[in-house]
Every structure is written in structure tokens, then in C-alpha cells.
Design a protein around this motif. Structure first.
Motif, mmCIF file in Angstrom:
data_model
loop_
_atom_site.group_PDB
_atom_site.id
_atom_site.type_symbol
_atom_site.label_atom_id
_atom_site.label_comp_id
_atom_site.label_asym_id
_atom_site.label_seq_id
_atom_site.Cartn_x
_atom_site.Cartn_y
_atom_site.Cartn_z
ATOM 1 N N PRO A 1 0.836 -1.201 0.000
ATOM 2 C CA PRO A 1 0.000 0.000 0.000
ATOM 3 C C PRO A 1 0.877 1.260 0.000
ATOM 4 C CG PRO A 1 0.100 -0.888 2.217
ATOM 5 C CD PRO A 1 0.886 -1.843 1.335
ATOM 6 N N MET A 2 1.544 1.467 -1.110
ATOM 7 C CA MET A 2 2.439 2.614 -1.275
ATOM 8 C C MET A 2 2.435 2.988 -2.754
ATOM 9 S SD MET A 2 6.253 0.811 -1.090
ATOM 10 C CE MET A 2 6.229 0.326 0.620
ATOM 11 N N GLY A 3 3.293 3.892 -3.162
ATOM 12 C CA GLY A 3 3.325 4.289 -4.570
ATOM 13 C C GLY A 3 2.003 4.917 -4.963
ATOM 14 N N GLU B 1 11.247 -8.926 14.942
ATOM 15 C CA GLU B 1 12.371 -8.538 14.068
ATOM 16 C C GLU B 1 12.018 -8.705 12.596
ATOM 17 O OE1 GLU B 1 15.963 -10.522 15.143
ATOM 18 O OE2 GLU B 1 15.922 -9.787 17.219
ATOM 19 N N ARG B 2 12.012 -7.585 11.871
ATOM 20 C CA ARG B 2 11.714 -7.614 10.438
ATOM 21 C C ARG B 2 12.991 -7.759 9.613
ATOM 22 N NH1 ARG B 2 6.582 -5.960 9.139
ATOM 23 N NH2 ARG B 2 5.439 -4.837 10.761
ATOM 24 N N ASP C 1 9.256 3.453 3.372
ATOM 25 C CA ASP C 1 7.908 3.916 3.087
ATOM 26 C C ASP C 1 6.840 2.831 3.288
ATOM 27 O OD1 ASP C 1 9.028 2.574 0.963
ATOM 28 O OD2 ASP C 1 8.322 3.968 -0.597
ATOM 29 N N ALA C 2 7.194 1.738 3.968
ATOM 30 C CA ALA C 2 6.194 0.742 4.338
ATOM 31 C C ALA C 2 5.133 1.381 5.230
ATOM 32 C CB ALA C 2 6.850 -0.428 5.062
ATOM 33 N N ALA C 3 3.924 0.859 5.174
ATOM 34 C CA ALA C 3 2.806 1.477 5.889
ATOM 35 C C ALA C 3 3.073 1.576 7.391
ATOM 36 C CB ALA C 3 1.527 0.687 5.621
#
Length: 268
Positions: free
Chosen positions: A104-106, A256-257, A263-265
């Protein structure tokens, strides 16, 4: 066309990072090993390679659950349909089983993008719709705005990032959670607890991590793999974890990602 939510085949084969002939070989190997769920995306630049595998494998197209995702730059309403048609051409199919919003970006705008996904169902470009990398609030918004049911939410998910809130929210809405990076890019092989549990089951730590996913209600992992690893990942379905095993794995959650774009939501 049925609007009933399908049960996604368990496991799927993830193809992120696979390209060209090696991608085609991996998908063929997976299909011949028993996989019936193949996951690709416009962003992966490998839809043609996946399409060649579908053509080469001796598996009927209707027996394969095929998913792809719309690139963030193609999420304006008119671009969703056009780019999805291009994806179908590359894949060599008339329709996909599942079409995701990849991020959900761009160009993503819920009020513009989501109706285009409904239209993609209506005109037969996809049988079902899903979303990926959404926050709880964005997932709730998508459920409320889409006419078609959200059948899947694809997120990073592994023993050190267990995403309980999103998995639970998915269950509330009859949404299956599709786990990408389910073995944390093979990092789970280095986790002592998983090594100990693996020894108890005559398995590998990677197989134990996948068995944990298979045990979680409404979670479908899509591990990547090549060669023998594809077979080993599939065979992890046979492992029966104990309650103690599951408790020990649950304790590994560290939030932990491995995939964390600025720009992730969840970073906005």
C-alpha cells in the motif's frame, strides 16, 4: 463465478529472487513434488519464467492455485487492469486465482485502487483478491471497501516475527495469512531452540519452522527453494510438533523484520 473463499493450498512456492531458467526449474520441481500454489509478482520480473513452468509441468492448470501481485507503481485504477492483463500474457493464462495489492504505497489509494480490484474480478482477470504488507487499520479499510472478499493477506512472518495481531484479525474476517520469508531467509537454521526441536523430530530447523506455520490456523507459508530444499520444505507437513515444541517456538517472537522499507505502511 463463486465468491466463496478458497482454501489456499499448503504450502505455496515463493518465487521472489528467482529469475529465468532457475525460476522455471524451481516451479516445475515444486509442481512435480506436490505443490499446488505458486506465488509471483510483477515486481519479481519472473512471470514469464513462471508461465514457462506452468506450460512444462505435467499438471493441469485448473489444479494450480496461481497468485500474482500488482506493482505499487501500477495501483492507479486504470493501471491495475492494464498491468494485470500484461501479467496474464506473461504467465500464459486467462486468469489468475489470486491478485494482490503488493504494497500500500506508490500509487495506492484505497478509494481508487480497491474498486479496480473488484472490477478485475468482475471481468475475469482474477478469481479472488488479496492484499500484502498492510497494517491492521489498512486491512480493516480494505475489507470494508471491497465487494469481493479479501481471501489472503501476505506478510513477512516467521518464528522471530509472529504477527499475532494480523493473523488474529485475518481469522476474524476469514482471511488466510500468507507467510513470506517463513524461514527468515534461512536464518532459522541458526536458532538453538529450533535446532533442539529438530533433533527430536529427526528433521532440520527449517522444517521445524515450516511445521510451526503449518500448525497455525489459517496460515500458509510460501517458502522459496531450489532442488532438494523444495522437497524438504514440502515434507515438513509430516512433522507433528508437541504442545511444548509450539510453546518454545512461540517464545522466539522478537518483532524482528527482515523486510522493512522506509515507506512501508507501518513506518508512516
Amino acid at each position: 463465478m463463486s465468491s466463496q473463499s478458497p482454501q489456499l493450498p499448503q504450502p505455496g512456492l515463493g518465487t521472489s529472487g528467482h529469475e529465468g531458467e532457475s525460476c522455471t526449474d524451481a516451479v516445475v520441481t515444486a509442481l512435480e513434488s506436490g505443490y499446488r500454489h505458486i506465488d509471483t509478482a510483477q515486481m519479481y520480473d519472473n512471470e514469464e519464467a513462471v508461465g514457462r513452468a506452468l506450460e512444462q509441468a505435467d499438471i493441469d492448470r485448473e489444479d494450480v492455485f496461481l497468485a500474482t501481485k500488482v506493482h505499487p507503481s501500477n495501483l492507479a485504477a486504470e493501471d491495475v487492469l492494464e498491468s494485470t492483463r500484461e501479467s496474464l500474457d506473461r504467465l500464459g493464462v486467462d486468469t489468475v486465482d489470486l491478485l494482490y495489492v503488493h504494497w500500500p504505497m506508490g500509487e495506492y489509494d484505497a478509494e481508487e485502487t480497491l474498486p479496480a480490484f473488484d472490477e478485475a474480478v468482475e471481468v475475469g482477470l482474477t478469481r479472488h483478491v488479496g492484499v500484502s504488507n498492510f497494517t491492521p487499520d489498512l486491512l480493516e479499510e480494505a475489507v470494508s471497501m471491497l465487494d469481493a472478499p479479501v481471501v489472503a493477506h501476505q506478510i513477512e512472518l516467521h518464528p522471530e516475527l509472529q504477527q499475532d495481531e494480523l493473523v488474529s484479525l485475518g481469522r476474524e474476517h476469514d482471511i488466510q495469512t500468507v507467510a513470506y520469508c517463513p524461514i527468515a531467509k534461512a536464518d532459522v537454521a541458526e536458532i538453538g531452540v529450533l535446532q533442539e526441536i529438530a533433533d527430536d523430530h529427526d528433521a532440520t530447523p527449517i522444517q521445524v519452522a515450516l511445521a510451526w506455520h503449518y500448525d497455525r490456523e489459517s496460515v500458509v507459508p510460501i517458502p522459496k527453494g531450489t532442488g532438494e530444499h523444495i522437497h524438504e520444505n514440502y515434507e515438513a507437513r509430516e512433522i507433528e510438533l508437541t504442545d511444548d515444541d509450539r510453546d518454545r517456538i512461540d517464545d522466539l517472537d522478537a518483532g524482528e523484520r527482515l523486510v522493512d522499507p522506509d515507506d512501508a505502511a507501518w513506518n508512516r
